[in-house]
Structures are given as C-alpha cells and as structure tokens.
Design an enzyme around this catalytic site. Structure first.
Site, PDB file in Angstrom:
ATOM      1  N   CYS A 154     -12.261 -14.090  54.273  1.00 18.69           N
ATOM      2  CA  CYS A 154     -13.076 -15.298  54.338  1.00 18.69           C
ATOM      3  C   CYS A 154     -14.406 -14.956  55.008  1.00 18.69           C
ATOM      4  O   CYS A 154     -14.434 -14.380  56.093  1.00 18.69           O
ATOM      5  CB  CYS A 154     -12.353 -16.387  55.128  1.00 18.69           C
ATOM      6  SG  CYS A 154     -13.406 -17.824  55.458  1.00 18.69           S
ATOM      7  N   CYS A 181      -9.810 -22.628  57.099  1.00 17.39           N
ATOM      8  CA  CYS A 181     -10.882 -23.048  58.007  1.00 17.39           C
ATOM      9  C   CYS A 181     -11.788 -24.101  57.366  1.00 17.39           C
ATOM     10  O   CYS A 181     -12.692 -24.630  58.007  1.00 17.39           O
ATOM     11  CB  CYS A 181     -11.708 -21.854  58.467  1.00 17.39           C
ATOM     12  SG  CYS A 181     -12.829 -21.210  57.204  1.00 17.39           S
ATOM     13  N   CYS A 224     -10.221 -21.473  52.077  1.00 18.00           N
ATOM     14  CA  CYS A 224      -9.606 -20.972  53.303  1.00 18.00           C
ATOM     15  C   CYS A 224      -9.179 -22.143  54.172  1.00 18.00           C
ATOM     16  O   CYS A 224      -9.740 -23.240  54.080  1.00 18.00           O
ATOM     17  CB  CYS A 224     -10.609 -20.081  54.034  1.00 18.00           C
ATOM     18  SG  CYS A 224      -9.985 -19.432  55.601  1.00 18.00           S
ATOM     19  N   CYS A 272     -14.607 -17.310  58.586  1.00 19.86           N
ATOM     20  CA  CYS A 272     -13.768 -17.095  59.778  1.00 19.86           C
ATOM     21  C   CYS A 272     -13.162 -15.691  59.842  1.00 19.86           C
ATOM     22  O   CYS A 272     -12.611 -15.298  60.857  1.00 19.86           O
ATOM     23  CB  CYS A 272     -12.665 -18.148  59.850  1.00 19.86           C
ATOM     24  SG  CYS A 272     -11.376 -17.898  58.611  1.00 19.86           S
ATOM     25  N   ASP A 332     -22.083  -7.792  45.061  1.00 13.40           N
ATOM     26  CA  ASP A 332     -20.704  -7.643  44.609  1.00 13.40           C
ATOM     27  C   ASP A 332     -20.723  -7.361  43.111  1.00 13.40           C
ATOM     28  O   ASP A 332     -21.300  -8.116  42.334  1.00 13.40           O
ATOM     29  CB  ASP A 332     -19.917  -8.927  44.895  1.00 13.40           C
ATOM     30  CG  ASP A 332     -18.469  -8.799  44.449  1.00 13.40           C
ATOM     31  OD1 ASP A 332     -17.859  -7.741  44.730  1.00 13.40           O
ATOM     32  OD2 ASP A 332     -17.954  -9.728  43.814  1.00 13.40           O
ATOM     33  N   ASP A 355     -17.115 -14.605  44.035  1.00 16.44           N
ATOM     34  CA  ASP A 355     -18.010 -13.443  44.065  1.00 16.44           C
ATOM     35  C   ASP A 355     -19.060 -13.551  45.165  1.00 16.44           C
ATOM     36  O   ASP A 355     -19.428 -12.557  45.792  1.00 16.44           O
ATOM     37  CB  ASP A 355     -18.702 -13.269  42.706  1.00 16.44           C
ATOM     38  CG  ASP A 355     -17.710 -12.972  41.593  1.00 16.44           C
ATOM     39  OD1 ASP A 355     -16.650 -12.391  41.895  1.00 16.44           O
ATOM     40  OD2 ASP A 355     -17.994 -13.328  40.431  1.00 16.44           O
ATOM     41  N   GLU A 397     -20.352  -1.972  47.381  1.00 17.15           N
ATOM     42  CA  GLU A 397     -19.048  -1.354  47.511  1.00 17.15           C
ATOM     43  C   GLU A 397     -19.089   0.011  46.851  1.00 17.15           C
ATOM     44  O   GLU A 397     -19.691   0.175  45.803  1.00 17.15           O
ATOM     45  CB  GLU A 397     -17.983  -2.214  46.827  1.00 17.15           C
ATOM     46  CG  GLU A 397     -17.368  -3.222  47.758  1.00 17.15           C
ATOM     47  CD  GLU A 397     -16.365  -4.079  47.013  1.00 17.15           C
ATOM     48  OE1 GLU A 397     -15.234  -4.187  47.469  1.00 17.15           O
ATOM     49  OE2 GLU A 397     -16.734  -4.631  45.970  1.00 17.15           O
TER      50      GLU A 397
HETATM   51 ZN   LIG Z   1     -11.938 -19.061  56.719  1.00 17.83          ZN
END
Ligand SMILES: [Zn+2]
Length: 369
Positions: free
Chosen positions: A324, A345, A343, A327, A187, A352, A271
């Site tokens: 995320c 979850c 998140c 999940c 990243d 990063d 990317e």
């Molecule tokens: Zn998550």
C-alpha cells in the site's frame, strides 16, 4: 567523458555510386559468409576456432586470387570480418544466437567503413565518402564542430531509400545533478508501456496500433502464399516495409518520451525487470519484447547519464504491486484482474499508479545512500 553519437541522413547516390554501393553490399556479404563458413568447418573438422587477426591475413591473401574484391572499399571488407568476430563474441557470451549466413534477399542491406585520414568528411552540401566520392546528402541537422567522425554505414532500407549513419565521438564534461526529491517512479505496463507516479500513462500513438494491425494482416496473407514464388517475395517485401515503419515509429516515440522524462526529472526509478525471464515466465511471449520496454530503459539510461542524472533500479523482488503506497501494508495476494488497489487504511487507488508510487519511494530511499 568520451561520448558516441550517431547522425543518420538520407543520401541520393547517382548511377555509378549505386552500382558501387551494391557491389560493396555483395562483396562484404561474400566475405562475411565465406569466413563464417570457415569458422564452421574449422570447428566441425578440428574443433578449433580462429581469430579476427588470422582471418584478416587470409582476406589479404584471398584478394590476390579474387581480384574483384579489390574494386570495393577495402576497409568495408575488414569491417565485415570485424562484424563476424563480434557476432561470435556475442554468441559465446550468450547475448545472441549463432551467427547466420547473410542472404541476398536480406531486407536491410548495409556496409560499414571507417574514417581514416579524413576519408569521410562533409564538403559543402555533400558527403565525401571512400571510393564513392561526393554523395548528395540531406543534412537535416548539423554535426557539431567538436565531434570527430569515427565510422559510417551505408544502408538500403526496405522502402528502397538509402541512408548513411555517421558515428561520431566527442568529449563532454558531465556535472552530477542532485535529485533534490525531483524523482519519478515508472511501473511497467503491458498495455501502456508505463504508468508513472504522477499518473502519466504512456500510450503508443493510434497510428502505431494501426500499423500493427496492418502487419498481422500482411503476415497472414504471406503465410497462405506459395513459398519462394514471385508473389510470395513481393508480399515478403511488403511485410518488411511495415516492419520497418513500425520499428521507426516505435523508436521515434520512445526517443521523445525518454527525452521528456530525463529533462523533467532529476532521477527516475524503475523496477529491474528481467525481460527475458519475464516473457518466458508469464507467457507474454513476443509482446513483452515488442512493447519496447528494454529499448526504452536503454534510452533513459544513456540520456540520464549525459545529463548527470540518475536511473535507479529497484530490486525485482520488491513487492511494488502488493504494497500500500499510503500505509505500507503488504497484501498476501493480489490477482492480476484486480485493477484497483484497496487497503484497510482506506486507500483506494489504481493498481499501476499505486505500484509506481511505491517504486518512486523505494528510489528515494536508495538515493539517500
Ligand atoms: Zn494502506
């Protein structure tokens, strides 16, 4: 596959060779500027353009009048014309700005010549060079026997030292390496160059930051001086030297880092950032391009290719930061100030690192096709 490789060595020209080298710098600059001016005038007066072939013919005619041009390596003069032609091609294809006149005060002086009938070759500990004869050269590494010498460029850098860069070509059979899940995601990070999916954080070494601080100070001093005064020129040389050191240490650092990555992993996912658009859009201005990311990607690309490995580019619209990595939920908003990704979850992870894991997973998906 045919592959090009450059070898750069420090050279120690004697007095006569120095005179001739500087004469050649001057003559190639003269040819470049004269024919650049011709192109400008031709367009201004008749809206016409010309070609390398036409200008090369005119150069031959010109040498009959300006006999001092004959004192230097004639191939280097053709190369200067070739450079001019390339500069225009780059401009028309929007890769570069409009070609500019070369100044005597340029900080890096150079000229290029081609290897014709073995005119550039290594003889013992010396380098045989067109017109110059045998050059004292520090060969800190050998050119392998299977390499063919194509061309060479002699340059004088802002520190005053002289170098030769020899471009070679060799044949290499590339065997493709399957990724086998050995893939890393990178990243892009403004501060650290990149954060990898293995949580490797690439930081420029400390001395590099010190050089940058030194540069800013030197530039500030320059801006306060009377332009074109003796002291101004002296300070300008100082600035150029620091620039040169920064450029060298940056490319050293990026070379080591990219070699290490392509040796360790079979595939690297990144990317597909549009750096030009990004630096404008995010107003990062100069620092994005100075960060060296573009140069780093180019190094990764050719080094991976040489080893039969892959550099996978992820669509720049893929929300790598907002997703995320556990999940797969995608956030609507993520502020630049939120350094930790949390998140529902239960995932709580460095922002990063989360993005680089997502980039790795996307890369894995792409490699399946
Ligand atoms: Zn998550």
């Amino acid at each position: 596959m045919k592959i090009n490789k450059a070898f750069k060595y420090r050279i120690y020209p004697n007095k006569e060779q120095l005179t001739l080298i500087h004469k050649t710098f001057g003559c190639t600059r003269f040819v470049f500027n004269r024919f650049l001016n011709q192109r400008i005038e031709l367009y201004k007066n008749e809206e016409k353009s010309t070609t390398y072939v036409n200008q090369a013919k005119e150069l031959t005619a010109l040498k009959k009048d300006l006999t001092w041009l004959k004192e230097v390596d004639s191939v280097s003069l053709q190369s200067a014309l070739r450079n001019l032609d390339t500069a225009f091609k780059n401009f028309f294809q929007k890769r570069a700005k409009y070609p500019r006149f070369k100044s005597k005060r340029n900080n890096i002086k150079s000229y290029t010549t081609k290897n014709t009938n073995n005119s550039i070759r290594i003889e013992g500990s010396m380098l045989k060079f067109p017109k110059l004869g045998l050059l004292k050269t520090k060969f800190h590494r050998e050119i392998p026997r299977n390499h063919k010498i194509l061309s060479a460029t002699i340059s004088q850098v802002p520190t005053g030292a002289y170098f030769v860069s020899i471009t070679t070509e060799f044949e290499k059979e590339i065997i493709q390496v399957p990724s086998n899940g050995n893939i890393v995601g990178l990243d892009f990070s403004m501060k650290e160059l990149f954060v990898s999916s293995e949580n490797q954080r690439a930081k420029y070494p400390r001395f590099f930051r010190m050089l940058e601080a030194k540069l800013i100070k030197a530039q500030r001093k320059l801006s306060r001086m009377v332009r074109f005064s003796n002291n101004w020129y002296k300070q300008k040389t100082k600035v150029a030297r620091i620039h040169y050191k920064i450029k060298n240490s940056r490319s050293d650092f990026l070379h080591k880092l990219s070699t290490q990555l392509v040796n360790k992993y079979n595939a690297i996912a990144i990317e597909d950032l549009n750096m030009k658009g990004m630096s404008q859009a995010l107003k990062f201005g100069k620092s994005v391009s100075d960060n060296g990311w573009g140069m780093f990607i180019a190094m990764l690309k050719y080094k991976a290719e040489l080893r039969g490995k892959q550099l996978v580019k992820i669509d720049r619209f893929y929300p790598s930061s907002k997703t995320c990595s556990i999940c797969g939920a995608v956030k609507k908003d993520l502020k630049l100030s939120e350094r930790v990704y949390t998140c529902e979850c239960g995932n709580s992870i460095d922002r990063d690192l989360n993005a680089s894991i997502n980039i790795k997973n996307q890369g894995k998906l792409l490699l399946q096709y």
